[in-house]
Motif scaffolding. Structure first.
Motif, PDB file in Angstrom:
ATOM      1  N   VAL A 219       0.849  -1.255   0.048  1.00  0.00           N
ATOM      2  CA  VAL A 219       0.041   0.099   0.030  1.00  0.00           C
ATOM      3  C   VAL A 219       0.802   1.475  -0.151  1.00  0.00           C
ATOM      4  N   PHE A 220       2.060   1.390   0.693  1.00  0.00           N
ATOM      5  CA  PHE A 220       2.905   2.301   0.816  1.00  0.00           C
ATOM      6  C   PHE A 220       3.393   2.803  -0.539  1.00  0.00           C
ATOM      7  N   HIS A 221       4.002   1.623  -1.041  1.00  0.00           N
ATOM      8  CA  HIS A 221       4.706   1.701  -2.507  1.00  0.00           C
ATOM      9  C   HIS A 221       3.816   2.411  -3.502  1.00  0.00           C
ATOM     10  N   ARG A 222       2.525   1.806  -3.516  1.00  0.00           N
ATOM     11  CA  ARG A 222       1.403   2.528  -4.585  1.00  0.00           C
ATOM     12  C   ARG A 222       1.009   3.770  -4.202  1.00  0.00           C
ATOM     13  N   ASP A 223       1.065   4.313  -2.781  1.00  0.00           N
ATOM     14  CA  ASP A 223       0.538   5.459  -2.427  1.00  0.00           C
ATOM     15  C   ASP A 223       1.582   6.479  -2.735  1.00  0.00           C
ATOM     16  N   VAL A 224       3.074   6.178  -2.658  1.00  0.00           N
ATOM     17  CA  VAL A 224       3.822   7.114  -3.244  1.00  0.00           C
ATOM     18  C   VAL A 224       4.029   7.054  -4.875  1.00  0.00           C
ATOM     19  N   LEU A 225       3.791   5.969  -5.282  1.00  0.00           N
ATOM     20  CA  LEU A 225       3.732   5.974  -6.665  1.00  0.00           C
ATOM     21  C   LEU A 225       2.598   6.793  -7.482  1.00  0.00           C
ATOM     22  N   ARG A 226       1.592   6.501  -6.695  1.00  0.00           N
ATOM     23  CA  ARG A 226       0.538   7.466  -7.186  1.00  0.00           C
ATOM     24  C   ARG A 226       0.887   9.012  -7.006  1.00  0.00           C
TER      25      ARG A 226
END
Length: 253
Positions: A219-226
């Motif tokens: 979730v953290f990785h996707r949040d930063v990616l977004r």
């Protein structure tokens, strides 16, 4: 190119299993190939297939079917925590007749597709094995699909030279990484080397937490990616913001 997402998120991430340990892998299956005249067998496994960022990596560990003895503690890398893998990695290297890890970058995955990128990474490891002076008689590959052998020519009448790569017979086995010591050993060296690469990339792009998530879809990785968009190390042909998620963990995957 079709979108791709992690198939089994927790498995792909290399998360250590909890609870009762599985039965230790052995060389029992590998030794059945002695009847075919084989002596040097190359166990092969990949890591990083389901990540959003970083390379896909293929490990090869060659065993001598005439002389090899078991190596205590080795399991499929997904069943080991980071400290166990790092302790075992030099032992696996010393135990193996020859060992190597090959990588294909995110850009190569985007350009070629994941199966061809796996073949490229495996071919790089294969040639490193040959350069060490060892020529395996056959390969034992985890899974049900032989992605390692060179792609078949389009036609029997094609005059083009064959694609270079592994020219030894390849035998596949589902759950070989759980049951076969050579393949488990290959998974350990591949996982440790890929994790090291992701920690190096983390120093370049620290916001994504690659030192912890190793490029997988937390979730953290996707949040930063977004928020920040992809880096040059993301597989931009993939559905980066869709698909399954790996649960965020306090420690390393």
């Amino acid at each position: 190119m079709p979108s791709a997402v992690p198939v089994t998120a927790a498995k792909s991430a290399g998360r250590p299993a909890t609870g009762v340990r599985s039965k230790a892998p052995t060389l029992r299956h590998e030794r059945t190939f002695k009847a075919l005249g084989a002596r040097y067998l190359a166990g092969v496994d990949e890591v990083g297939r389901g990540a959003l960022a970083g390379p896909v990596s293929v490990g090869i560990a060659v065993v001598d079917l005439e002389k090899q003895k078991p190596l205590a503690g080795v399991r499929d890398s997904k069943l080991l925590n980071p400290a166990e893998r790092e302790r075992l990695e030099p032992l696996v290297r010393k135990w193996s007749v020859a060992s190597a890890v090959g990588h294909a970058s995110a850009a190569e995955i985007d350009a070629l597709g994941i199966i061809a990128a796996l073949r490229l990474a495996g071919t790089r490891a294969w040639f490193d094995i040959l350069a060490s002076g060892v020529t395996p008689d056959l390969v034992l590959l985890d899974g049900s699909h032989n992605w390692l052998s060179p792609a078949a020519q389009p036609s029997l009448f094609d005059d083009a030279a064959s694609e270079p790569g592994c020219d030894a017979p390849v035998h596949t086995r589902i759950k070989a990484d759980m049951q076969c010591l050579s393949v488990a050993a290959a998974s350990v060296i591949a996982k440790v080397e890929r994790d090291q690469r992701m920690c190096e990339l983390h120093a370049e792009y620290p916001d994504f937490g690659w030192n912890l998530n190793k490029g997988y879809a937390t979730v953290f990785h996707r949040d930063v990616l977004r928020a920040a968009g992809p880096t040059p190390y993301h597989r931009v042909s993939w559905n980066l913001l869709g698909g399954e998620l790996v649960d965020d963990l306090d420690g390393e995957l």
